[in-house]
Enzyme design. Structure first.
Site, PDB file in Angstrom:
ATOM      1  N   HIS A  87      35.190-103.680  12.037  1.00 19.12           N
ATOM      2  CA  HIS A  87      35.797-104.879  11.432  1.00 19.12           C
ATOM      3  C   HIS A  87      34.803-105.736  10.672  1.00 19.12           C
ATOM      4  O   HIS A  87      35.202-106.622   9.921  1.00 19.12           O
ATOM      5  CB  HIS A  87      36.472-105.700  12.541  1.00 19.12           C
ATOM      6  CG  HIS A  87      37.212-104.822  13.501  1.00 19.12           C
ATOM      7  ND1 HIS A  87      36.658-104.358  14.670  1.00 19.12           N
ATOM      8  CD2 HIS A  87      38.440-104.269  13.418  1.00 19.12           C
ATOM      9  CE1 HIS A  87      37.525-103.561  15.287  1.00 19.12           C
ATOM     10  NE2 HIS A  87      38.613-103.483  14.553  1.00 19.12           N
ATOM     11  N   CYS A 109      33.586-100.889   8.144  1.00 17.11           N
ATOM     12  CA  CYS A 109      34.241-100.002   7.169  1.00 17.11           C
ATOM     13  C   CYS A 109      33.751-100.354   5.766  1.00 17.11           C
ATOM     14  O   CYS A 109      33.714-101.539   5.394  1.00 17.11           O
ATOM     15  CB  CYS A 109      35.754-100.159   7.245  1.00 17.11           C
ATOM     16  SG  CYS A 109      36.586 -99.167   5.986  1.00 17.11           S
ATOM     17  N   HIS A 137      40.795-113.330  13.703  1.00 15.70           N
ATOM     18  CA  HIS A 137      40.612-111.877  13.727  1.00 15.70           C
ATOM     19  C   HIS A 137      39.153-111.573  13.390  1.00 15.70           C
ATOM     20  O   HIS A 137      38.574-112.210  12.506  1.00 15.70           O
ATOM     21  CB  HIS A 137      41.558-111.223  12.707  1.00 15.70           C
ATOM     22  CG  HIS A 137      41.528-109.721  12.783  1.00 15.70           C
ATOM     23  ND1 HIS A 137      40.505-108.988  12.220  1.00 15.70           N
ATOM     24  CD2 HIS A 137      42.354-108.821  13.371  1.00 15.70           C
ATOM     25  CE1 HIS A 137      40.732-107.695  12.464  1.00 15.70           C
ATOM     26  NE2 HIS A 137      41.845-107.575  13.154  1.00 15.70           N
ATOM     27  N   GLU A 139      37.660-109.353  11.673  1.00 16.56           N
ATOM     28  CA  GLU A 139      37.365-109.092  10.254  1.00 16.56           C
ATOM     29  C   GLU A 139      37.294-110.408   9.472  1.00 16.56           C
ATOM     30  O   GLU A 139      36.448-110.581   8.582  1.00 16.56           O
ATOM     31  CB  GLU A 139      38.424-108.170   9.636  1.00 16.56           C
ATOM     32  CG  GLU A 139      38.117-107.854   8.170  1.00 16.56           C
ATOM     33  CD  GLU A 139      39.191-107.029   7.482  1.00 16.56           C
ATOM     34  OE1 GLU A 139      39.932-106.291   8.161  1.00 16.56           O
ATOM     35  OE2 GLU A 139      39.281-107.127   6.236  1.00 16.56           O
ATOM     36  N   SER A 236      45.485-104.987  17.367  1.00 14.03           N
ATOM     37  CA  SER A 236      45.255-104.196  16.152  1.00 14.03           C
ATOM     38  C   SER A 236      46.148-104.729  15.029  1.00 14.03           C
ATOM     39  O   SER A 236      47.360-104.503  15.021  1.00 14.03           O
ATOM     40  CB  SER A 236      45.576-102.726  16.432  1.00 14.03           C
ATOM     41  OG  SER A 236      45.640-102.009  15.226  1.00 14.03           O
TER      42      SER A 236
HETATM   43  O1  0CJ Z   1      39.504-104.082  10.221  1.00 14.73           O
HETATM   44  C1  0CJ Z   1      39.421-102.905   9.984  1.00 14.73           C
HETATM   45  C2  0CJ Z   1      38.312-102.473   9.216  1.00 14.73           C
HETATM   46  C3  0CJ Z   1      40.406-101.913  10.510  1.00 14.73           C
HETATM   47  C4  0CJ Z   1      39.853-101.078  11.625  1.00 14.73           C
HETATM   48  C5  0CJ Z   1      40.837-100.136  12.240  1.00 14.73           C
HETATM   49  O2  0CJ Z   1      41.919-100.701  12.866  1.00 14.73           O
HETATM   50  P1  0CJ Z   1      41.852-101.702  14.110  1.00 14.73           P
HETATM   51  O3  0CJ Z   1      43.135-101.613  14.817  1.00 14.73           O
HETATM   52  O4  0CJ Z   1      40.626-101.469  14.907  1.00 14.73           O
HETATM   53  O5  0CJ Z   1      41.648-103.106  13.402  1.00 14.73           O
HETATM   54  P2  0CJ Z   1      42.641-104.180  12.789  1.00 14.73           P
HETATM   55  O6  0CJ Z   1      42.930-105.160  13.887  1.00 14.73           O
HETATM   56  O7  0CJ Z   1      41.813-104.840  11.735  1.00 14.73           O
HETATM   57  O8  0CJ Z   1      43.831-103.518  12.245  1.00 14.73           O
HETATM   58 FE1  F3S Z   2      38.782 -99.323   6.668  1.00 16.29          FE
HETATM   59 FE2  F3S Z   2      41.302 -99.704   6.166  1.00 16.29          FE
HETATM   60 FE3  F3S Z   2      40.602 -98.167   8.089  1.00 16.29          FE
HETATM   61  S1  F3S Z   2      39.672-101.196   5.958  1.00 16.29           S
HETATM   62  S2  F3S Z   2      38.731 -99.026   8.845  1.00 16.29           S
HETATM   63  S3  F3S Z   2      40.177 -97.792   5.938  1.00 16.29           S
HETATM   64  S4  F3S Z   2      42.310 -99.564   8.146  1.00 16.29           S
END
Ligand code: 0CJ
Ligand code: F3S
Length: 322
Positions: A87, A109, A137, A139, A236
């Protein structure tokens, strides 16, 4: 299950429509691999700041291989390597790690890092950034932490976009979190563009390919389903967005972490069930759910044709030869 058609086996019929694409994205694959390779390179334990991705199954599997998960850098002892989650982290985190002489490996990422770099560039050119995302969050915390305080304002909702009164409305840009609702974000962006016609949009989309493909796949099958199960964790963001997409299409939708959380009575009256999984949910959890459903129903399974994903991200150079 009352009233559902049955075959000679006595089990009610259940048609499964399995969304595609679903589950792991390239950023999640890469982040998990980074933890595994770090353990190979440094030996256990390797510390990981925050859940590497928001999935308990993934975290438990890595813990069994020698990862230790903590929330803050202060919880990492001196002299051990630490991985930053997919994140992303505020700039202060790698700075502090470097000050302490810690070996750190960044599993952010690359699509999140791209947003970080855009934020830096915009601030360098003197623009004020409106950042569309969900407060708190990780991120969002990480992206807000790329730029000095006061240079980026968080916009959570369309109401926020209507209410914001920037000091200089002619010198604005917007960026977004990568895992937002495509539809909600389009509405917020439309409001910002109406109120601030000169606002600068991101180069390309900030909502990532995996987020938008998974939402489109759920939308695609929702009309044919009576209900939808999405495998993913409550923290998530991208998984929760998939449940919203299905609910807004007018069907019952529920997020479950695994088959063990399914209450069979929830499927009463359901003849066609959609299944999807968030970007951090392993395919194994989908298979376990289908296997459980097969115990109770005569199941017909149909995997849908959705966007084909070929994205692969390079590993950090320090781990390539591990
Ligand atoms: O934030 C991200 C780069 C997505 C990572 C993959 O999904 P997750 O569930 O770990 O994270 P989100 O809560 O951001 O969807
Ligand atoms: Fe990256 Fe999107 Fe997955 S930001 S970690 S490709 S959900």
């Amino acid at each position: 299950m009352d009233g559902a058609p049955t075959l000679a086996s006595d089990k009610p019929l259940l048609d499964l429509l399995i969304a595609a694409p679903r589950g792991f994205c390239a950023g999640v694959d890469r982040a998990i691999r980074i933890v595994e390779l770090s353990i190979e390179k440094y030996g256990a334990p390797v510390y990981v700041r925050h859940e590497i991705v928001h999935n308990r199954h993934v975290v438990d599997a890595l813990r069994a291989k020698g990862a230790i998960f903590v929330e803050e850098l202060d919880d990492v002892p001196d002299g051990v390597p630490v991985v930053f989650s997919a994140h992303g982290v505020p700039k202060a985190v790698p700075h502090k790690a470097a000050e302490r002489g810690l070996d750190y490996i960044d599993a952010t990422c690359p699509l999140v890092s791209k947003v970080h770099r855009q934020a830096e560039r915009l601030v360098q050119t003197g623009q004020h950034i409106l950042f569309i995302g969900h407060r708190g969050h990780p991120e969002v915390v990480g992206t807000l932490g790329q730029v000095p305080a006061g240079t980026m304002t968080l916009i959570e909702t369309n109401e926020d976009a209507e209410a914001i009164m920037p000091a200089d409305p002619t010198n604005l840009a917007f960026l977004t979190q990568t895992t937002l609702s495509v539809d909600d974000t389009a509405q917020v962006v439309a409001t910002l563009k109406r109120r601030f016609p000169s606002i600068q949009a991101p180069r390309g989309e900030d909502i990532c390919y995996a987020t938008s493909n998974r939402q489109a796949a759920v939308k695609d099958i929702a009309a044919q389903c009576d209900a939808m199960l999405v495998i993913g964790a409550p923290n998530s963001s991208n998984s929760v967005r998939l449940v919203e997409v299905a609910s807004r299409a007018g069907i019952r939708a529920q997020l479950i972490e695994s088959a063990a959380n399914l209450e069979l009575s929830w499927l009463d009256g359901v003849r066609t069930l959609g299944i999807s999984a968030g970007a951090s949910a392993p395919e194994l959890l989908v298979r376990e759910l289908v296997d459980l459903l097969k115990v109770h129903f005569t199941v017909s399974e149909r995997e849908m044709n959705g966007a084909v994903e070929t994205m692969v991200f390079k590993l950090p150079r320090t781990l390539e030869a591990a």
